[in-house]
Design an enzyme around this catalytic site. Sequence first.
Site, PDB file in Angstrom:
ATOM      1  N   GLU A 499       0.646  -1.283  -0.125  1.00  0.00           N
ATOM      2  CA  GLU A 499      -0.125  -0.138   0.017  1.00  0.00           C
ATOM      3  C   GLU A 499       0.748   1.256  -0.091  1.00  0.00           C
ATOM      4  O   GLU A 499       0.598   2.228   0.818  1.00  0.00           O
ATOM      5  CB  GLU A 499      -0.898   0.168   1.185  1.00  0.00           C
ATOM      6  N   GLU A 592      -5.130  -8.247   1.098  1.00  0.00           N
ATOM      7  CA  GLU A 592      -5.646  -8.044   2.458  1.00  0.00           C
ATOM      8  C   GLU A 592      -7.065  -8.070   2.205  1.00  0.00           C
ATOM      9  O   GLU A 592      -7.492  -7.571   1.312  1.00  0.00           O
ATOM     10  CB  GLU A 592      -5.221  -6.676   3.174  1.00  0.00           C
TER      11      GLU A 592
END
Length: 901
Positions: A499, A592
């Site tokens: 991320e 995720e």
Amino acid sequence: MALRHVTNAWGLILVWLFLSHQVVQANLILPKPPSTDGGRVKLNINAGWKFWRSEFNPDGLIYDQRPDLGEANFTAKILKPWILPSGNDFISDPAKHHVRPAGNPGGDVKYVQKTFDDSTWDAVDLPHDWAINGPFYTEENPIIGGGMGRLPVHGVGWYRRKLSVAPTDAGKSIYLDVDGALSYAIVWLNGNLVGGWPYGYNSFRLDLTPYLKPGNDNQLAIRVDNPPNSARWYPGGGIYRNVWLTKVSPTHIGQSGTYIISKDVSTKSATLDLVVQVETKAKDSQKIDVQTDVHIFDSVTGRTGAKVVSFPKASASVQASEKQTVKASVKINNPRLWGPVPAQKPNLYVAVTRLLSGRDVIDTYETRFGIRTVVLDGTNGLSVNGKKVVIQGINNHHDLGAIGAAFNTRAAERRLEQLLELGCNTIRMSHNPPATELLDLADQMGILVLDEIFDSWEIGKTASDFFLIFKDWHEQDLRSFVRRDRNHPSIFGWSYGNEVGEQYTDEAGAAISQMLKDIVHEEDPTRMSTASENYATPDMPFPRIVDFLSINYQGAGIRDTEAYSNLAGIARQPLYPAYHANFPNKMIVGSETASTVSTRGTYVFPVTGYSSAPVNDTSGGDPVGQKVSAYELYTAGFGSSPDKVFAADDKNPYVAGEMVWTGVDYLGEPTPYYSARSSYSGILDLAGFKKDRFYLYQSRWRPDLRTAHILPHWNWPDRVGKVTPVHVFTAGDEAELFVNGKSQGRQKRAAYTYRFRWDDVVYQPGEVYVVTYKNGKEWARDAVRTTGPAAQLKMTADRTSIKNDGLDLSFITVEVVDRKGDFVAQADTSITFSVSGPGEIVATDNGDPADMVSFASKERKAYSGLALAIVRFKPGQKGAVTVTATADGLVRGKVVLTPHP
Ligand SMILES: *[C@@H]1O[C@H](CO)[C@@H](O)[C@H](O)[C@H]1NC(C)=O
Ligand SMILES: *[C@@H]1O[C@H](CO)[C@@H](O)[C@H](O)[C@H]1NC(C)=O
């Protein structure tokens, strides 16, 4: 060792030792018997350190300028130029190698000097986490807030220890191997600055040879420095992994110096390509032979078994003070392949490499590896040895709950055992290199790994995270990480970013991704790599670069349903179809997923009617107790319930699977209640106790297991006559619920639903039971009953016989039960633990993210009926250990531990 190999300063010392034998002898520790294996010694030096920590800079030293330091910027001595050369082995362009400046900064600091009196410092053994016992910061706006776990991780820590050099060590190269130290580790020996390594999650090696002296009075000093705001989670503080001295001949196999690739793999045969990196510290060139035998490695006993094949002998001439790569290939017949359990077996091999100088063995090096094929495919997902494996994974943080960041093999193994029971087959190492022992366990237990290194690149996420050193260290960190880990068969891919902010910078961010990907491929051409995306969409440059798509949350959609419609932040319709359309050949995995949050055994009313909803103070959340309802429907703002993720996976069968955020609660990042200490996202809580969600995942991941699980518990004295929804998790396809004998209706599973819910049940004390069916036949049952008051403490150890080595652990669960032995699910009994015999309580916990009592406390309130004590033997002591739990007015619990024979 043949004298002709003693070609550096040690040769003189050896001569000196012979001449002054009698004088020196008093200082010597007993020499080891002569070695027949080249004399390589990997000596664990975890024991016997002295430690001291200061919250503020105590010594005027600093790795580099930092935003948090203010005035210190102008006064501290910057050591970076002396530390950078420690990474030279991992910079591919020799022209970019760093040259050590003159001088010995820090040499005048008292903590590095032999004469410094450290007797008032703490005596500690490694692995050590200085912060874990707290106390927790409970005030508002503390220096370390909820994000980093409210524990005192910051500051400068000094570790000191003596090192011995025996006469048998003369002439050897002696390295310090640090598996992990948080962070900015800097090492001095006998007052000389040796080097260091800033990134606290990586392992590093320093050459101590030039600074060591014969005898046992070598003073090692290690300084670590943890800035506040250096992580988005609890990092821990100190030397939190193993530390070793590696003693080898001056001509030896280098750090992470072997690499084994298997090619043309089938059950009939495989070709093994071996690369050995040999280096010499000698002043003249060395002619050597490299001889490698392959043996079976027994994963259960940890022993080397029968020899199965030998590589042909390879020869090389290694130039003075140089490194040389030696290659060999061999065909192996009928290889026992490594594959993930339960469908395949995690067979391992060990390659034993010998360096020969003439007929003398001068080094021996063992490499564990596995033979398997891994294919990542846009349509079929992940295949191992030609068999499809649906990724049923979790994200794993490095902390081990109540024992903190200090690595413990048994604590890690217990976690993996629990995850296997869940049906998990994959772990993502979020978001940093793990302890290598965890990778060894994954190899041995047959669990796949996505190995990850960075949470940020050039753009930081917190004021003092890795972005500060990315420019100087990304290459060294990335190369050393891949070289360290690439022989582990469990690793199916590399993640070089999570991320990252560069998702937002279009082509500039993509260029950094390309640069990192190229480094990974240079170090390991056999595996694919990725960087995860929670923002970048299929039309942006970012996903173009990665080999496979590591999608966080976006696949199932972010804030895309009605319950989330009033929230600000990234919003995405489910993106799996668009990703697949743009990149049909790239494997897609949900790296995720979920971020469902809950507090074990806690239920908040009313219950949302949605199948996925954000937690807030009036829906699913209890802001007073900082609890989140365990109906397992409530999520972080960007998250989804497990049910919503399952539906997205089932609608998009090309998706390789998911890795749930997270397998186990972890320290720090306590979304949504940042006044708490630990996360709410685990399928297991911080103590390792199962939340209700465990059975939701288990029902999906182990569909052949006869699972049926009812929630909530049935002790609701203040809910008589009130609507109290009952949900059931099962692998069955039909279920009938009974409350006090009365059917609440038999339901069939609807398409894309993953739980049975009876949302109109009105609470009356008594019994709730469910009968589930699969294909028309009864499948599994579960029942919950209203219990009497707490009356007894029931204790169960995960293992009652453990090694008395001071490392092995017994995890002891206390259940609060009523007179009949039924579990009292809401009990918050205050429990006192005690031990008699040669054992000690390492930590206690109850899995409540808002419990701010130190983990070291022997007193612990049960939370939702459970508490945990972690117990070990004092090293080497004999006899049994009795662990007792007492509580006012309750029958005490007891468990007896015996040393493992
Ligand atoms: C200290 O140095 C850092 C990094 O260069 C900088 O961001 C920070 O503003 C400096 N602090 C002061 C007080 O100058
Ligand atoms: C809490 O979430 C629900 C959706 O589940 C929403 O309807 C409600 O408005 C939210 N409450 C607040 C205070 O944001």
